[in-house]
Scaffold this motif. Structure first.
Motif, PDB file in Angstrom:
ATOM      1  N   TYR A   1      -2.874   1.455   1.790  1.00 13.01           N
ATOM      2  CA  TYR A   1      -2.465   2.830   2.078  1.00 13.01           C
ATOM      3  C   TYR A   1      -1.653   2.881   3.359  1.00 13.01           C
ATOM      4  CZ  TYR A   1      -5.501   4.888  -1.401  1.00 13.01           C
ATOM      5  OH  TYR A   1      -6.073   5.261  -2.571  1.00 13.01           O
TER       6      TYR A   1
ATOM      7  N   TYR B   1       2.130   3.970   3.722  1.00 16.34           N
ATOM      8  CA  TYR B   1       2.371   5.189   4.481  1.00 16.34           C
ATOM      9  C   TYR B   1       3.305   4.893   5.646  1.00 16.34           C
ATOM     10  CZ  TYR B   1       1.615   9.839   6.196  1.00 16.34           C
ATOM     11  OH  TYR B   1       1.821  11.130   6.569  1.00 16.34           O
TER      12      TYR B   1
ATOM     13  N   ILE C   1       1.404   9.042   0.436  1.00 15.67           N
ATOM     14  CA  ILE C   1       0.105   8.497   0.065  1.00 15.67           C
ATOM     15  C   ILE C   1       0.249   7.910  -1.321  1.00 15.67           C
ATOM     16  CG2 ILE C   1      -2.277   9.016  -0.443  1.00 15.67           C
ATOM     17  CD1 ILE C   1      -2.169  11.205   1.552  1.00 15.67           C
TER      18      ILE C   1
ATOM     19  N   PHE D   1      -8.669   5.516   1.569  1.00 16.17           N
ATOM     20  CA  PHE D   1      -7.686   6.388   2.223  1.00 16.17           C
ATOM     21  C   PHE D   1      -8.324   7.073   3.423  1.00 16.17           C
ATOM     22  CE2 PHE D   1      -6.065  10.648   2.838  1.00 16.17           C
ATOM     23  CZ  PHE D   1      -4.795  10.327   3.255  1.00 16.17           C
TER      24      PHE D   1
END
Lengths: 353, 555
Positions: free
Chosen positions: A65, A69, A75, A279
């Motif tokens: 993630y 990102y 995301i 996340f």
């Protein structure tokens, strides 16, 4: 920012009150539990180790993630499915047949290496395909658009693999060498937990050096900083983004193998909740930062493992383990309200949150 | 985008293989096999065949468009090649499946799938037939593309109508029997499918009518009178539409009315989420939370079991809706400062928290835990109970009309314009004097209002509710339907609900792979038509803004 705070001061008070209530509840519950002292010390140690093992899985997934990102500011909702796709394929085509033929017990090291390589390859393949089809064409679109394709990709892969391998839970074979407990400093710990923690830490260190010390890692960091300038400097942005996806999903593939070693079962929905938790871990540690993702993962694992027993039990809540996920999501909300850049976060998170 | 490179033989192989891999994927996940049970034209082909052959057909059609117009033979040849190449992965699958036991790995590669792929003729002959059939189809597709528009359009429309009639033949059959009797049924249908002659007639009729309409459609300038007339017509049409809706349970029959009720509930939820996502631009993935709160409030207030208070539906309805609206505000407060992706994940977390709480032992004494709430009474007015789907239809319809009316008025109100300003740019909106806090909370509250309304009706429609009904899938369904219909567009919500909720209920085979289709649809829509099937003009402009050449700026 300051202006905004002045405008919504009543809101600020409400949010701080919310935070204060939650902290109060946690402390109250903890004290109540400690006074009652329902579990022996041995149980607490086991819970903590289980938390670290779970946390190291979160950390490995969270890397994906955080890397994505960092370069794309999106995301990658489908990341949990990259995690699932590798290990479920390796289980169906390798682990189960090898166990049935006895190869797995005869050559455990070769078997686990084959499984890991297959899982990584499949995870990376699915990730690259998703990136190429669903994300790359939309890089310049409004931010809502790639997020929606990511959600679509997540469900697509879940139900694709459900259709491919069937919807039932598949068992992952037991490795004889990893059964039972080993004693470290006089504390008995599950061998599978030890392996998971060691493997995760090694992978995280390796990845950190890859990002910081190699030329490819440098190109990823350059793209994360500024795509246009990086392109002017002769970096192939598409390639750097693809490598980022490949690195993240390779970590997820490894996490899948470790997950199967601990829980010994896989199925098509296994990636979703760990994906969201990871996340949370990435946000907790500070999204965009590799050490942050690792730290966030370990912390989240600990909270989830220790939390129900420590501060929910004391409040007299029946079956507190059912509320494990509530702890994770509450933690996510609190972090996003009070420290959106996370523990080790960089400034970009403040602007984008 | 205007420059189209002419395609080379390498591209042809790529297109062909792509089509082949798509069909292969559809096959191994069991999609084609499942659809093979639904006959379109009796004794000729099934829906499985359509999906098996659609990819090579479409790919050949598309690639024919990339060959320059004066090289017709080249286009035809490429079409044929694409068809042939597309069949190869399927042939490999058939060979593998007959020589090894690959079913232990891939449970959906069944003998019936292989028989479908090889037209029931055995491996060698069947594979040859498959290659020839896809090749000829590719050729036909390319040929169709080279035809002038005035033939191409009627042909495609005719084909489309025939396929639609075939796909829904079972439902058509039921309706035809109810209105015209068995004699007419025997004329049109064979078994549950269309008979070949009826299929041909439908094709010829649809194609003929389209051709006729095309040739006589005059193009003229619009005058003010025309527009006025058009506006008057729109009003008449809306009136007629409502009238048609009022009598529709009589036409549709019990089963279709039940489907319409489900669609209606999703329309209400869609209208609610449309306010949050479409108008205000806040991506909410936890919409199911409000649906659940509305349903559980209704359950607790009205249930005649030991958990309930025993109120009537109408007394409980305002309280249920109020509960979910309040929940919308309460859950809205912590997320006020978050944008985009963060908001999505946190709201998803809220949805999960509500579900986990509903399932937990902690709240079991109040809302029943996993056993849920039972014995919820159906609504009633002065002794008349709304038990049948046909009568419940009017309650759902009332909800839909209410939600549509409120949404429509809100959209053009000051609040609605504030939402849209906020969607476009929060900082600029704030600078213009819009209070972000109250505007956002109003969006969450209005969305939650509709979610709660749908939940309350849902609870008394089913008479028992369980936490399992309120999972993330509901949120994703609602989100998908407003995206497919068109973000921010009110008619779009209805279109989306009909496509995504109505169709899978009518075609039970699709229900099995529903989420897979939703996922693929979300991706395809975002790639090809991000504004949806019935777009709102403003959103359409925004979504295509990045495709126009960017002005030179200094930032």
């Amino acid at each position: 920012m300051l202006q905004r705070l002045q405008n919504i001061s009543f809101l600020d008070i409400a949010l701080w009150a919310l935070g204060a209530i939650i902290i109060f509840v946690v402390i109250w519950g903890t004290v109540a539990t400690l006074i009652e002292n329902p579990y022996p010390a041995q149980t607490w140690v086991e819970t903590v180790v289980a938390g670290i093992a779970q946390g190291s899985l979160y950390a490995l997934i969270a890397i994906g993630y955080t890397l994505v990102y960092g370069v794309l500011f999106m995301i990658n909702f489908a990341h949990g499915e990259f995690f699932m796709s590798g290990i479920i394929t390796a289980t169906i085509f390798l682990a189960q047949p090898m166990k049935a033929s006895g190869f797995l017990d005869a050559h455990p090291v070769i078997s686990i290496s084959l499984i890991a390589v297959t899982a990584i390859l499949v995870s990376v393949g699915i990730a690259l395909l998703t990136e190429r089809v669903a994300y790359r064409p939309l890089r310049k679109a409004p931010r809502l658009v790639p997020l929606i394709t990511a959600i679509g990709a997540s469900f697509f892969w879940q139900y694709f693999f459900r259709g491919l391998y069937g919807s039932e839970v598949k068992s992952f074979p037991q490795f004889e060498a990893l059964a039972g407990k080993a004693s470290i400093l006089g504390i008995p710990i599950l061998k599978s937990h030890i392996i998971v923690i060691i493997a995760a830490v090694l992978m995280l260190i390796g990845l950190y050096f890859f990002i910081m010390k190699t030329k490819v890692g440098k190109s990823i960091r350059a793209v994360a900083e500024n795509k246009d300038v990086a392109a002017l400097m002769g970096i192939n942005v598409d390639r750097a983004v693809a490598i980022t996806f490949a690195m993240g999903s390779a970590m997820a593939g490894i996490a899948g193998v470790l997950f199967a070693l601990v829980f010994r079962q896989v199925h098509f929905f296994m990636g979703f909740i760990p994906g969201i938790k990871a996340f949370t871990a990435a946000v907790l540690g500070g999204i965009g930062s590799v050490p942050g993702a690792a730290l966030g993962g370990f912390l989240l694992g600990m909270f989830e493992s220790v939390g129900p027993g420590l501060f929910l039990e004391g409040l007299g809540i029946p079956a507190p383990h059912q509320l494990k996920d509530v702890i994770a999501f509450t933690l996510l909300v609190l972090v996003l309200i009070f420290r959106p850049q996370g523990i080790l976060g960089e400034r970009l998170a403040v602007e984008k949150a | 985008m205007t420059i189209t490179k002419s395609i080379e033989i390498r591209d042809v192989i790529k297109f062909g293989l792509l089509a082949g891999v798509i069909v292969l994927s559809l096959s191994v996940i069991g999609f084609i096999d499942l659809l093979g049970t639904r006959e379109l034209v009796a004794g000729m082909f099934t829906l499985g065949h359509i999906f098996m052959l659609a990819a090579p057909f479409g790919m050949a059609f598309v690639s024919a468009g990339k060959v320059s117009a004066d090289e017709k033979n080249k286009a035809l040849g490429y079409g044929f090649l694409i068809g042939v190449i597309a069949a190869l992965p399927l042939v490999v699958l058939a060979i593998l499946a007959t020589s090894f036991d690959i079913r232990q790995f891939l449970p959906n590669v069944s003998p019936s799938l292989i028989s479908l792929l090889t037209f029931g003729q055995g491996l060698t002959v069947g594979s040859l037939i498959l290659v020839v059939v896809t090749g000829i189809l590719g050729l036909l597709a390319a040929g169709l593309h080279t035809l002038p528009d005035r033939f191409q359009h009627p042909l495609i429309t005719g084909l489309g109508w025939m396929l639609i009639a075939g796909t829904f033949s079972e439902i058509l059959l039921g309706r035809v029997r109810a209105f015209f009797g068995r004699g007419v049924v025997k004329l049109i249908f064979a078994g549950k499918a269309l008979n070949p002659i009826a299929a041909l007639i439908i094709f010829v009729l649809a194609a003929g009518i389209t051709y006729w309409l095309d040739t006589r459609a005059p193009k003229k300038e619009e005058t003010v009178e025309d527009i006025k007339k058009l506006q008057k017509m729109t009003k008449i049409r809306i009136g007629l539409g409502i009238l048609l809706l009022l009598v529709s349970p009589l036409i549709l029959g019990t089963y279709l009315t039940e489907v319409a009720n489900n669609v209606g509930l999703y329309v209400i939820m869609g209208l609610g989420l449309n306010i949050v996502v479409g108008f205000a631009g806040l991506l909410d993935l936890g919409f199911v939370a409000f649906f659940a709160i509305g349903a559980f409030a209704m359950g607790v207030l009205t249930s005649e079991g030991h958990l309930g208070l025993g109120l009537t539906f109408w007394t409980a309805l305002p309280f249920s809706v109020l509960a979910s609206t309040l929940a919308g505000v309460v859950l809205g407060i912590p997320v006020l400062g978050m944008r985009g992706d963060y908001l999505a994940i946190v709201t998803l977390g809220f949805g999960e928290i509500i579900r986990i709480l509903a399932l937990s032992d902690m709240l079991k004494p109040y809302i029943g835990g996993a056993q849920g709430i039972l014995q919820i009474p159906k609504p009633s007015i002065m002794g008349f109970e709304f038990i049948q789907p046909e009568s419940l239809f009017y309650i759902v319809l009332l909800g839909v009309l209410l939600a549509a009316f409120i949404s429509w008025r809100l959209r053009d109100s000051r609040l609605g314009r504030q939402w849209m300003a906020m969607r476009d740019d929060e900082d600029v909106a704030e600078a213009m004097g819009i209070n972000l806090v109250s505007t956002k909370l109003m969006a969450f509250a209005s969305g939650a209002f509709f979610g709660g309304l749908a939940g309350a009706i849902f609870a008394s429609k089913l008479t028992s509710i369980f936490p399992h009904s309120f999972n993330l899938i509901v949120s994703i369904n609602v989100l998908s339907l407003i995206i497919v219909g068109g973000l921010g567009s009110l008619p779009g919500v209805v279109v989306g609900a009909l496509i995504l909720v109505g169709l899978p209920e009518l075609l039970r085979e699709f229900a099995e792979h529903r989420m897979l289709i939703y996922g693929a649809l979300l991706i395809v829509m975002m790639l090809a038509k991000p504004e949806g099937f019935w777009p709102s003009e403003i959103i359409k402009r925004e979504l295509h803004a990045h495709e126009e050449p960017e002005p030179v700026s200094s930032d």
